[in-house]
Design a protein around this motif. Structure first.
Motif, PDB file in Angstrom:
ATOM      1  N   VAL A  72       0.797  -1.243  -0.016  1.00 54.24           N
ATOM      2  CA  VAL A  72      -0.058   0.038   0.064  1.00 54.24           C
ATOM      3  C   VAL A  72       0.736   1.330   0.039  1.00 54.24           C
ATOM      4  N   GLN A  73       0.668   2.218  -0.968  1.00 55.85           N
ATOM      5  CA  GLN A  73       1.511   3.243  -0.963  1.00 55.85           C
ATOM      6  C   GLN A  73       0.765   4.453  -1.604  1.00 55.85           C
ATOM      7  N   THR A  74       1.433   5.461  -1.690  1.00 56.57           N
ATOM      8  CA  THR A  74       0.701   6.752  -2.351  1.00 56.57           C
ATOM      9  C   THR A  74       1.844   7.365  -3.350  1.00 56.57           C
ATOM     10  N   LEU A  75       1.308   7.626  -4.519  1.00 54.55           N
ATOM     11  CA  LEU A  75       2.350   8.279  -5.616  1.00 54.55           C
ATOM     12  C   LEU A  75       1.584   9.079  -6.527  1.00 54.55           C
ATOM     13  N   TYR A  76       2.031  10.144  -6.797  1.00 51.54           N
ATOM     14  CA  TYR A  76       1.558  11.055  -7.692  1.00 51.54           C
ATOM     15  C   TYR A  76       0.006  11.551  -7.200  1.00 51.54           C
ATOM     16  N   ASN A  77       0.026  11.723  -5.963  1.00 49.66           N
ATOM     17  CA  ASN A  77      -1.245  12.005  -5.175  1.00 49.66           C
ATOM     18  C   ASN A  77      -2.500  10.817  -5.330  1.00 49.66           C
ATOM     19  N   THR A  78      -1.950   9.829  -5.577  1.00 49.50           N
ATOM     20  CA  THR A  78      -3.016   8.609  -5.991  1.00 49.50           C
ATOM     21  C   THR A  78      -2.768   7.445  -4.848  1.00 49.50           C
ATOM     22  N   ARG A  79      -3.711   6.978  -4.347  1.00 46.29           N
ATOM     23  CA  ARG A  79      -3.597   5.693  -3.360  1.00 46.29           C
ATOM     24  C   ARG A  79      -3.700   4.600  -4.114  1.00 46.29           C
ATOM     25  N   ILE A  80      -2.463   3.780  -3.920  1.00 41.59           N
ATOM     26  CA  ILE A  80      -2.391   2.653  -4.666  1.00 41.59           C
ATOM     27  C   ILE A  80      -2.524   1.434  -3.728  1.00 41.59           C
ATOM     28  N   HIS A  81      -3.408   0.382  -3.948  1.00 40.92           N
ATOM     29  CA  HIS A  81      -3.974  -0.572  -3.247  1.00 40.92           C
ATOM     30  C   HIS A  81      -3.529  -2.071  -4.066  1.00 40.92           C
ATOM     31  N   PRO A  82      -3.103  -3.154  -3.390  1.00 39.59           N
ATOM     32  CA  PRO A  82      -3.164  -4.220  -3.777  1.00 39.59           C
ATOM     33  C   PRO A  82      -4.853  -4.824  -4.086  1.00 39.59           C
ATOM     34  N   TRP A  83      -5.002  -5.699  -4.933  1.00 41.80           N
ATOM     35  CA  TRP A  83      -6.237  -6.311  -5.323  1.00 41.80           C
ATOM     36  C   TRP A  83      -7.048  -6.635  -4.157  1.00 41.80           C
ATOM     37  N   HIS A  84      -6.434  -7.310  -3.117  1.00 45.32           N
ATOM     38  CA  HIS A  84      -7.225  -7.944  -1.968  1.00 45.32           C
ATOM     39  C   HIS A  84      -7.418  -6.835  -1.108  1.00 45.32           C
ATOM     40  N   GLN A  85      -7.362  -5.493  -1.243  1.00 45.91           N
ATOM     41  CA  GLN A  85      -7.632  -4.579  -0.382  1.00 45.91           C
ATOM     42  C   GLN A  85      -8.804  -3.641  -0.940  1.00 45.91           C
ATOM     43  N   LEU A  86      -9.508  -4.019  -1.935  1.00 47.36           N
ATOM     44  CA  LEU A  86     -10.661  -3.337  -2.323  1.00 47.36           C
ATOM     45  C   LEU A  86     -11.489  -2.663  -1.569  1.00 47.36           C
ATOM     46  N   SER A  87     -11.737  -3.378  -0.502  1.00 55.69           N
ATOM     47  CA  SER A  87     -12.790  -2.674   0.543  1.00 55.69           C
ATOM     48  C   SER A  87     -12.282  -1.350   1.270  1.00 55.69           C
ATOM     49  N   ASP A  88     -10.910  -1.306   1.279  1.00 58.96           N
ATOM     50  CA  ASP A  88     -10.434   0.066   1.606  1.00 58.96           C
ATOM     51  C   ASP A  88     -10.919   0.939   0.879  1.00 58.96           C
ATOM     52  N   ILE A  89     -10.843   0.832  -0.328  1.00 58.05           N
ATOM     53  CA  ILE A  89     -11.208   1.816  -1.458  1.00 58.05           C
ATOM     54  C   ILE A  89     -12.546   2.325  -1.143  1.00 58.05           C
ATOM     55  N   LEU A  90     -13.651   1.287  -1.133  1.00 56.84           N
ATOM     56  CA  LEU A  90     -14.992   1.437  -1.121  1.00 56.84           C
ATOM     57  C   LEU A  90     -15.286   2.235   0.232  1.00 56.84           C
ATOM     58  N   GLU A  91     -14.582   1.837   1.307  1.00 50.55           N
ATOM     59  CA  GLU A  91     -15.048   2.496   2.629  1.00 50.55           C
ATOM     60  C   GLU A  91     -15.110   3.720   2.264  1.00 50.55           C
ATOM     61  N   ASN A  92     -14.100   4.544   1.516  1.00 51.36           N
ATOM     62  CA  ASN A  92     -13.970   5.901   1.430  1.00 51.36           C
ATOM     63  C   ASN A  92     -14.995   6.629   0.384  1.00 51.36           C
ATOM     64  N   SER A  93     -15.702   5.723  -0.344  1.00 52.19           N
ATOM     65  CA  SER A  93     -16.308   5.893  -1.455  1.00 52.19           C
ATOM     66  C   SER A  93     -17.868   5.864  -1.228  1.00 52.19           C
ATOM     67  N   LEU A  94     -18.194   5.254  -0.237  1.00 55.08           N
ATOM     68  CA  LEU A  94     -19.669   4.940  -0.077  1.00 55.08           C
ATOM     69  C   LEU A  94     -20.221   5.579   1.032  1.00 55.08           C
TER      70      LEU A  94
END
Length: 390
Positions: free
Chosen positions: A368-390
């Motif tokens: 998990v990292q941040t580059l170019y102001n973008t959060r970068i996630h492994p495929w198995h951490q998709l739920s982390d992305i969705l927590e911020n978007s729902l």
């Protein structure tokens, strides 16, 4: 036994609404879900000939016998029941009285729209999502295996050979349902059509081109695609083009709800074959987008997903529309993050004035990292992305 994420949501809605409808593809676990959610309810499968004949010949008497809570499986098989259900719920005003399931979405929704509007809560159950099985005894850690096997419950519950089971599934359910609805005469041509759909997974879909290659007319291909959608085999991701000045692609992209089906149709039987297959990247993208779709649907919400592509090839693979904000997501199979991965996201964010913090990149690595102001996630951490978007 794996508890489905929808179970608690369905139970909560049943305490307020008289009818619950759960639709989805065959073998996605609908019957298991509703039986677990409502263990004291009577269960009737309307694919059983005797029950179907009784319900068809005397719908009012049949519904009268169902008082006290009932699960009606494959209820679209008896359209006459819907009016009788409407009368019953209007008279009794009892919550959670009828639990309906179906595997042919357009038939079920057509009847609900005609008779049960305002009285029913609608849910869709697809095969397992990764969060549902990641903490189970299966605990898959290899995305290639997940893409290849798919996530139909029976494969995991009975530890079946996925390729053999999915091949049988295509023959017994997919082809049967479509042939019964459309009366497809040339089965070999329809089988070619299914394979063409799998080969176009994650790509823009051109129905006229497919019709020409199959030597059939456009309207036939269009109806076949519609039935595959209604049977929860494929879905079309529509392009995003709201208030943007650049020339945009307006054709939809095609995805399978389950990548195991797509792999089987493509003849991919092993992880080694998958790794070197021309469609490997597209299947990875398909898997991630289907997971995003399921994770949102399993919160009880209706997924609002799009993709964006302009006429010069700039693209964002998936855009989640929360209603008030946009969340662009780029998907790459690569384990290495490269600067060019961010071109489409950055341009889209600039054009739509989307905050850079809303953007995400899903990739094949583990960090998990941040580059170019973008959060970068492994495929198995998709739920982390969705927590911020729902």
């Amino acid at each position: 036994m794996i508890t489905r994420q929808l179970q608690s949501i369905i139970q909560e809605r049943a305490s307020k609404i008289p009818i619950i409808s759960v639709n989805g593809p065959r073998q996605s676990g609908k019957t298991t879900l509703v039986k677990n959610a409502f263990p004291g309810y009577k269960y009737i499968n309307l694919e059983n000939l005797n029950d179907r004949l009784y319900a068809s010949s005397d719908p009012e008497g049949f519904i009268h016998s169902c008082r006290g809570g009932v699960i009606l499986d494959e209820v679209q098989n008896v359209p006459a029941l819907f009016s009788a259900i409407q009368v019953e719920v209007d008279n009794s005003r009892t919550t959670g009285q009828f639990i309906l399931t179906g595997s042919q979405n357009f038939l079920l929704l057509q009847q609900i729209a005609q008779s049960l509007a305002g009285r029913v809560a609608l849910f869709t159950l697809l095969p397992f999502s990764y969060p549902e099985i990641k903490n189970s005894s299966f605990d898959p850690t290899d995305i290639d295996s997940l893409i290849l096997q798919g996530l139909y419950p029976r494969i995991y519950d009975q530890q079946l050979n996925s390729y053999d089971w999915l091949a049988d599934y295509i023959q017994t359910y997919v082809e049967r349902d479509v042939r019964s609805i459309l009366r497809v005469g040339d089965l070999s041509r329809f089988q070619m059509f299914l394979q063409m759909c799998a080969a176009r997974s994650g790509q823009l879909i051109n129905l006229s081109e497919m019709a020409n290659q199959l030597s059939i007319n456009f309207h036939t291909v269009s109806s076949w695609i519609s039935v595959l959608e209604a049977s929860f085999i494929v879905f079309r991701l529509q392009p995003f083009f709201r208030n943007m000045n650049k020339r945009l692609i307006k054709a939809p992209k095609l995805y399978f709800y389950d990548t195991g089906l797509a792999c089987t149709l493509l003849g991919i039987k092993s992880k080694e074959q998958l790794k070197t297959h021309y469609a490997a990247g597209a299947l990875y993208e398909n898997f991630v987008i289907a997971e995003i779709y399921k994770m949102i649907a399993y919160t009880g919400q209706r997924p609002l997903l799009n993709f964006w592509r302009d006429s010069t090839g700039n693209e964002v693979d998936c855009i989640i529309d929360s209603g008030s904000e946009l969340f662009p997501i780029e998907i790459k199979m690569s384990h290495t993050v490269k600067p060019e991965f961010f071109k489409g996201i950055n341009l889209f964010s600039e054009l739509t004035k989307t905050p850079p913090a809303n953007a995400s990149l899903v990739y094949g690595g583990d960090k998990v990292q941040t580059l170019y102001n973008t959060r970068i996630h492994p495929w198995h951490q998709l739920s982390d992305i969705l927590e911020n978007s729902l």
